[in-house]
Design a protein around this motif. Sequence first.
Motif, PDB file in Angstrom:
ATOM      1  N   ASP A 244      -4.491  -5.758   2.238  1.00  0.00           N
ATOM      2  CA  ASP A 244      -5.459  -5.122   1.346  1.00  0.00           C
ATOM      3  C   ASP A 244      -5.938  -3.792   1.922  1.00  0.00           C
ATOM      4  OD1 ASP A 244      -6.826  -6.458   3.426  1.00  0.00           O
ATOM      5  OD2 ASP A 244      -8.639  -6.664   2.227  1.00  0.00           O
ATOM      6  N   GLN A 245      -6.010  -3.681   3.253  1.00  0.00           N
ATOM      7  CA  GLN A 245      -6.404  -2.419   3.873  1.00  0.00           C
ATOM      8  C   GLN A 245      -5.305  -1.371   3.723  1.00  0.00           C
ATOM      9  OE1 GLN A 245      -7.928  -2.841   7.866  1.00  0.00           O
ATOM     10  NE2 GLN A 245      -9.131  -4.671   7.344  1.00  0.00           N
TER      11      GLN A 245
ATOM     12  N   ARG B  21      -5.548  -0.017   0.168  1.00  0.00           N
ATOM     13  CA  ARG B  21      -6.697   0.891   0.046  1.00  0.00           C
ATOM     14  C   ARG B  21      -6.397   2.234   0.701  1.00  0.00           C
ATOM     15  NH1 ARG B  21     -12.511   0.450   3.135  1.00  0.00           N
ATOM     16  NH2 ARG B  21     -13.445   2.316   2.204  1.00  0.00           N
TER      17      ARG B  21
ATOM     18  N   ARG C 252      -3.868   4.268  -1.409  1.00  0.00           N
ATOM     19  CA  ARG C 252      -4.473   4.783  -2.646  1.00  0.00           C
ATOM     20  C   ARG C 252      -5.381   5.973  -2.340  1.00  0.00           C
ATOM     21  NH1 ARG C 252      -5.870  -1.021  -5.649  1.00  0.00           N
ATOM     22  NH2 ARG C 252      -3.729  -1.428  -6.383  1.00  0.00           N
ATOM     23  N   GLU C 253      -6.117   5.878  -1.246  1.00  0.00           N
ATOM     24  CA  GLU C 253      -6.984   6.992  -0.843  1.00  0.00           C
ATOM     25  C   GLU C 253      -6.144   8.225  -0.523  1.00  0.00           C
ATOM     26  OE1 GLU C 253     -10.958   8.344   0.979  1.00  0.00           O
ATOM     27  OE2 GLU C 253     -10.514   6.444   0.012  1.00  0.00           O
TER      28      GLU C 253
END
Length: 532
Positions: free
Chosen positions: A149-150, A153, A156-157
Amino acid sequence: MRTVNSLRRDTYADSVALMRAARRLGDLPGVTAASLVMATEANLRLLADAHLLTAEAAEARPNDLIVAVRGDAEALAHALDAVDGLLEQTDSPTPAASATPAARSLTEADPATALALISTPGPYAAAEALKALRCGMHAFVFSDNVPLDQEIRLKREAHRAGLLAMGPDCGTAVIDGIPLGFANVLRPGRIGLIGASGTGLQQVSCLLDANGEGVRQMIGTGGRDLSADVGGITTLDALELLDADPGCELIVLVSKPPAPEVAERVLARAARAGKPVVACFLDGSGSLAGDGARPSGGEGTRSSAGDGTRSSGGGRVTVAGTLRDAAYAVVEALGGKAPRGVERPRLPVPHGHLLRALYAGGTFAYEARQLLPDAATGTETGTGMGPAAGEVLLPDRDLILDLGDDAYTAGRPHPMIDPTVRARHLRVALDDPRTAVVVLDVVLGHGAGADPAAALAAELERAPSGQRPPVVAFVVGTDADPQDRAAQEARLRAAGALLAPTSTDAIEWAAAMVTSPGHERAQELTTAGGAV
């Protein structure tokens, strides 16, 4: 024989430095196992599984460094005294002191800094990479054990910011001529490579170098980028960047088997590129038997008989089934002549009936499994799990091992740095009367061991060639690599190994030697060099 742990509170060292120090400790007389790791939860589990964790480190925290050593009493004392000095050593000359003080955080870095390399314990890597992105830097995340999940994230950032998040677990890259992670010394050129596969990128780029082509950029994405969860975010962003780069004339995509829907999405974008694209996904879409590959964007056609490639997307995308075919397709697309149809040497007739492929590079294991899908992968057989395993067990079937997998590096450096675990597996394989042939890779370049062929050659020299199974080896490297490619190949030949020019040739040659029932398919395969 004793095991001791030394706990260094609030002491951080880069993972590559820790692996090198562990390798040197392991080479000391009387030391049978050594590991230096940050005390993360994952590393504590690995040490415990390897029987290298003692009560001395029971209160360790993630910011602490654990030194774990097994050996006789006198050796242990000497090893612990040597740790600090080994951590300070490097494999290259120390650069001249700079008048500019070193930045102690990402926010203190020169505003012109364009890229940050992150090599911290996995649970903390994403936070540091996010800081880099928010400072306007691309992030190369060498760290592994980063939660999925990290990673999502982080990527996407990066996408929103118009930056690249390379990794986690990104093994190699060459950005604006600067090598990162495990990387070879490559000539500059006009090709952009993108890969969710470290050693696959290294093999393709080294073959391009050998054929006179150079690299414009080589962008690693991390092995999970083309999974269904991540969705190819970095791969697609890298495609956009290279497509817009006027200095890049051709793009290469390399990956371990991706999620089919993600592969289709990536190939569809590649088909819209303004320059040729060669894709190699090692997912069976282009087999070693020369069956071709799954086309994208329309019906594909074989580009040439037996070369394992197909064209699609109006002829702009060539999908290759093997690392060798990918590299040669690039050379030919740029107007060169690839060495297809090279005559295979006369292969010895083995006495055993089983193939044993002992790889340091995980991508080579995936490539081999296209030819031998029923081979054991090792983890289900309990073969040599970690440095504390006493007996290496070989199954009664073909075996393809990725000895760089976490299951085999618990408490030890990667086999590209420390050959100990692989040398032990090689000895057992050579002594097993069931073994027909052994396959080995030797990977050169920055970060790899100084003399990776030496330990393997020493095992081969224990018995003359006629008294042990034949060994097929291949070297991944360039003439400019620090290990001296010619010397590494000469060392292996002198020990009796048969040198193949590529990873693809190596597994094809080895499969041709297998004579047991159930391998008739391998005997009938055809390649550019003729019948296997």
